[in-house]
Design a protein around this motif. Structure first.
Motif, PDB file in Angstrom:
ATOM      1  N   ILE A   1       1.933  13.064 -17.920  1.00 42.94           N
ATOM      2  CA  ILE A   1       1.455  11.681 -17.795  1.00 42.94           C
ATOM      3  C   ILE A   1       0.028  11.613 -18.316  1.00 42.94           C
ATOM      4  CG2 ILE A   1       0.514  11.918 -15.458  1.00 42.94           C
ATOM      5  CD1 ILE A   1       1.515   9.137 -14.842  1.00 42.94           C
ATOM      6  N   GLY A   2      -0.329  10.490 -18.871  1.00 47.11           N
ATOM      7  CA  GLY A   2      -1.672  10.327 -19.400  1.00 47.11           C
ATOM      8  C   GLY A   2      -2.692  10.068 -18.292  1.00 47.11           C
ATOM      9  N   ARG A   3      -3.954  10.326 -18.607  1.00 47.45           N
ATOM     10  CA  ARG A   3      -5.037  10.152 -17.631  1.00 47.45           C
ATOM     11  C   ARG A   3      -5.218   8.683 -17.243  1.00 47.45           C
ATOM     12  NH1 ARG A   3      -9.213  13.150 -15.839  1.00 47.45           N
ATOM     13  NH2 ARG A   3     -11.102  12.044 -15.178  1.00 47.45           N
ATOM     14  N   VAL A   4      -5.074   7.796 -18.220  1.00 46.22           N
ATOM     15  CA  VAL A   4      -5.258   6.369 -17.949  1.00 46.22           C
ATOM     16  C   VAL A   4      -4.225   5.880 -16.933  1.00 46.22           C
ATOM     17  CG1 VAL A   4      -5.181   4.055 -18.935  1.00 46.22           C
ATOM     18  CG2 VAL A   4      -6.318   5.907 -20.178  1.00 46.22           C
ATOM     19  N   GLU A   5      -2.975   6.292 -17.104  1.00 50.76           N
ATOM     20  CA  GLU A   5      -1.924   5.872 -16.189  1.00 50.76           C
ATOM     21  C   GLU A   5      -2.163   6.415 -14.790  1.00 50.76           C
ATOM     22  OE1 GLU A   5       2.982   5.754 -15.994  1.00 50.76           O
ATOM     23  OE2 GLU A   5       1.945   6.741 -17.671  1.00 50.76           O
ATOM     24  N   LEU A   6      -2.668   7.630 -14.704  1.00 52.83           N
ATOM     25  CA  LEU A   6      -2.979   8.214 -13.390  1.00 52.83           C
ATOM     26  C   LEU A   6      -4.089   7.428 -12.695  1.00 52.83           C
ATOM     27  CD1 LEU A   6      -2.673  10.474 -11.276  1.00 52.83           C
ATOM     28  CD2 LEU A   6      -4.375  11.780 -12.589  1.00 52.83           C
ATOM     29  N   GLU A   7      -5.147   7.111 -13.416  1.00 52.88           N
ATOM     30  CA  GLU A   7      -6.278   6.384 -12.836  1.00 52.88           C
ATOM     31  C   GLU A   7      -5.884   4.955 -12.469  1.00 52.88           C
ATOM     32  OE1 GLU A   7      -9.378   6.732 -15.710  1.00 52.88           O
ATOM     33  OE2 GLU A   7      -9.930   8.776 -15.085  1.00 52.88           O
ATOM     34  N   THR A   8      -4.981   4.376 -13.253  1.00 49.26           N
ATOM     35  CA  THR A   8      -4.516   3.025 -12.923  1.00 49.26           C
ATOM     36  C   THR A   8      -3.732   3.017 -11.616  1.00 49.26           C
ATOM     37  OG1 THR A   8      -4.390   2.434 -15.279  1.00 49.26           O
ATOM     38  CG2 THR A   8      -3.128   1.079 -13.723  1.00 49.26           C
ATOM     39  N   SER A   9      -2.881   4.019 -11.421  1.00 46.11           N
ATOM     40  CA  SER A   9      -2.115   4.079 -10.179  1.00 46.11           C
ATOM     41  C   SER A   9      -3.030   4.327  -8.975  1.00 46.11           C
ATOM     42  CB  SER A   9      -1.041   5.170 -10.267  1.00 46.11           C
ATOM     43  OG  SER A   9      -1.622   6.454 -10.448  1.00 46.11           O
ATOM     44  N   GLU A  10      -4.087   5.089  -9.190  1.00 48.72           N
ATOM     45  CA  GLU A  10      -5.061   5.300  -8.107  1.00 48.72           C
ATOM     46  C   GLU A  10      -5.787   4.000  -7.779  1.00 48.72           C
ATOM     47  OE1 GLU A  10      -8.898   8.153  -6.968  1.00 48.72           O
ATOM     48  OE2 GLU A  10      -8.049   8.188  -8.993  1.00 48.72           O
ATOM     49  N   ALA A  11      -6.142   3.230  -8.803  1.00 46.90           N
ATOM     50  CA  ALA A  11      -6.811   1.953  -8.577  1.00 46.90           C
ATOM     51  C   ALA A  11      -5.913   0.986  -7.809  1.00 46.90           C
ATOM     52  CB  ALA A  11      -7.222   1.337  -9.912  1.00 46.90           C
ATOM     53  N   GLU A  12      -4.612   1.046  -8.091  1.00 48.26           N
ATOM     54  CA  GLU A  12      -3.675   0.185  -7.363  1.00 48.26           C
ATOM     55  C   GLU A  12      -3.655   0.522  -5.870  1.00 48.26           C
ATOM     56  OE1 GLU A  12      -1.858  -2.446  -8.242  1.00 48.26           O
ATOM     57  OE2 GLU A  12      -2.814  -2.396 -10.230  1.00 48.26           O
ATOM     58  N   VAL A  13      -3.829   1.806  -5.557  1.00 44.51           N
ATOM     59  CA  VAL A  13      -3.896   2.212  -4.147  1.00 44.51           C
ATOM     60  C   VAL A  13      -5.125   1.600  -3.488  1.00 44.51           C
ATOM     61  CG1 VAL A  13      -4.222   4.163  -2.573  1.00 44.51           C
ATOM     62  CG2 VAL A  13      -2.584   4.330  -4.453  1.00 44.51           C
ATOM     63  N   HIS A  14      -6.267   1.702  -4.163  1.00 44.44           N
ATOM     64  CA  HIS A  14      -7.505   1.132  -3.597  1.00 44.44           C
ATOM     65  C   HIS A  14      -7.389  -0.379  -3.429  1.00 44.44           C
ATOM     66  CE1 HIS A  14      -9.239   5.012  -3.806  1.00 44.44           C
ATOM     67  NE2 HIS A  14      -9.514   5.009  -5.127  1.00 44.44           N
TER      68      HIS A  14
ATOM     69  N   LEU B   1       0.838  -1.200   0.000  1.00 45.07           N
ATOM     70  CA  LEU B   1       0.000   0.000   0.000  1.00 45.07           C
ATOM     71  C   LEU B   1       0.873   1.251   0.000  1.00 45.07           C
ATOM     72  CD1 LEU B   1      -2.644   1.569   0.280  1.00 45.07           C
ATOM     73  CD2 LEU B   1      -2.546   1.159   2.756  1.00 45.07           C
ATOM     74  N   SER B   2       1.928   1.234   0.793  1.00 49.28           N
ATOM     75  CA  SER B   2       2.823   2.391   0.851  1.00 49.28           C
ATOM     76  C   SER B   2       3.455   2.652  -0.518  1.00 49.28           C
ATOM     77  CB  SER B   2       3.911   2.159   1.897  1.00 49.28           C
ATOM     78  OG  SER B   2       4.821   3.235   1.928  1.00 49.28           O
ATOM     79  N   ALA B   3       3.886   1.597  -1.193  1.00 49.15           N
ATOM     80  CA  ALA B   3       4.499   1.754  -2.514  1.00 49.15           C
ATOM     81  C   ALA B   3       3.490   2.265  -3.533  1.00 49.15           C
ATOM     82  CB  ALA B   3       5.089   0.422  -2.971  1.00 49.15           C
ATOM     83  N   ALA B   4       2.278   1.713  -3.495  1.00 47.90           N
ATOM     84  CA  ALA B   4       1.239   2.130  -4.445  1.00 47.90           C
ATOM     85  C   ALA B   4       0.858   3.587  -4.214  1.00 47.90           C
ATOM     86  CB  ALA B   4       0.022   1.227  -4.301  1.00 47.90           C
ATOM     87  N   ASP B   5       0.796   4.000  -2.946  1.00 42.08           N
ATOM     88  CA  ASP B   5       0.424   5.381  -2.645  1.00 42.08           C
ATOM     89  C   ASP B   5       1.504   6.357  -3.129  1.00 42.08           C
ATOM     90  OD1 ASP B   5      -1.429   7.257  -1.199  1.00 42.08           O
ATOM     91  OD2 ASP B   5       0.410   7.642  -0.070  1.00 42.08           O
ATOM     92  N   LYS B   6       2.772   5.985  -2.979  1.00 42.06           N
ATOM     93  CA  LYS B   6       3.856   6.850  -3.454  1.00 42.06           C
ATOM     94  C   LYS B   6       3.811   7.003  -4.982  1.00 42.06           C
ATOM     95  CE  LYS B   6       7.055   5.966   0.374  1.00 42.06           C
ATOM     96  NZ  LYS B   6       8.339   5.339   0.780  1.00 42.06           N
ATOM     97  N   THR B   7       3.528   5.906  -5.672  1.00 40.60           N
ATOM     98  CA  THR B   7       3.425   5.959  -7.136  1.00 40.60           C
ATOM     99  C   THR B   7       2.280   6.859  -7.558  1.00 40.60           C
ATOM    100  OG1 THR B   7       4.339   3.725  -7.341  1.00 40.60           O
ATOM    101  CG2 THR B   7       3.097   4.573  -9.216  1.00 40.60           C
ATOM    102  N   TRP B   8       1.168   6.753  -6.855  1.00 38.07           N
ATOM    103  CA  TRP B   8       0.002   7.577  -7.212  1.00 38.07           C
ATOM    104  C   TRP B   8       0.285   9.057  -6.953  1.00 38.07           C
ATOM    105  CZ3 TRP B   8      -4.499   9.004  -3.718  1.00 38.07           C
ATOM    106  CH2 TRP B   8      -5.505   9.665  -4.444  1.00 38.07           C
TER     107      TRP B   8
END
Length: 255
Positions: free
Chosen positions: A110-123, A91-98
């Protein structure tokens, strides 16, 4: 046949008819039977394992009393703790990426899709943490109510499977009685009716009072179930004891 003799026979017949009309209804088998009752705890249940793990500690022996919320079983959950730690690191790693992607998005790097994907990884990582935390929370079993341990079904260092019975517990703060009486007693038995019950194991009689009356009458046996409670606290009484109900009909009642 003489008129005098015929009149005598008619008179005898009338008397016999009157005798049958005034005789009480025949007694049922239940009327003649000793009414037995057994002492039951107020509440009782079997605690079961929700996870597969080794029993690390059983702090209380059979027969011991416990408080509501007190831990009764502790499992060895070193594996579950390690899985939770791993999920928290992910979770810590995913949050830092987001967070980094959010800053890049502000710079249009950065593209919108990549941003939303990193947010989904946090969830996703948050859900993993919550799931592992919930699993870790099942590593100890707390008492759902105050009472006593009736039976231990496992031992320390024993590995158990999910759903396996662990402990039988009961709440004997008040002891209840269940017994069957003739349904015609409903003419005088009420909630709160007091009586005595003689317990076989102690050889003594104890006060009790009716607390519930069955919802239906058994038409075959012409009987109804009554539930009662021992009126007072007697330390020598324990669940499972049995005895004889001594319930007297009040004056003016109808048997």
């Amino acid at each position: 046949m003489s008129i005098r003799r015929l009149g005598a026979l008619l008179a005898l017949g009338l008397l016999a008819g009157q005798s049958q009309a005034t005789d009480p209804a025949p007694s049922t088998a239940l009327d003649k039977r000793e009414i037995r009752a057994q002492l039951l705890p107020k509440r009782y249940t079997t605690l079961a394992a929700e996870i597969g793990a080794k029993v690390n500690r059983l702090p209380l022996p059979e027969g011991a009393a416990f408080r509501q919320g007190q831990v009764l079983i502790q499992f060895d959950c070193s594996l579950q703790q390690a899985q939770l730690n791993k999920a928290k690191a992910a979770l810590s790693a995913a949050d830092k990426t987001w967070q980094a992607n959010r800053r890049l998005a502000e710079l249009n790097s950065i593209g919108r899709v990549e941003l939303e994907t990193s947010e989904a990884e946090v969830h996703k990582a948050q859900a993993e943490v919550a799931g592992n935390a919930a699993m870790l929370g099942k590593c100890s079993v707390a008492a759902p109510f105050a009472g006593r341990i009736a039976e231990q079904k496992v031992r320390e260092q024993q590995y158990v499977q999910p759903g396996q019975a662990l402990l039988e517990i009961l709440d004997d703060s008040t002891l209840e009685l269940e017994f069957i009486v003739p349904s015609k007693w409903l003419a005088w038995v009420r909630v709160g009716t007091g009586f005595q019950v003689r317990i076989d194991e102690t050889g003594k009689s104890y006060p009790a009072k009716v607390q519930r009356i069955g919802a239906k009458v058994d038409p075959v046996s012409q009987s109804v179930k009554l539930s009662a409670v021992i009126d007072g606290r007697f330390t020598e009484l324990i669940a499972g004891m049995s005895g004889r109900v001594q319930m007297a009909m009040p004056e003016g009642g109808s048997k």
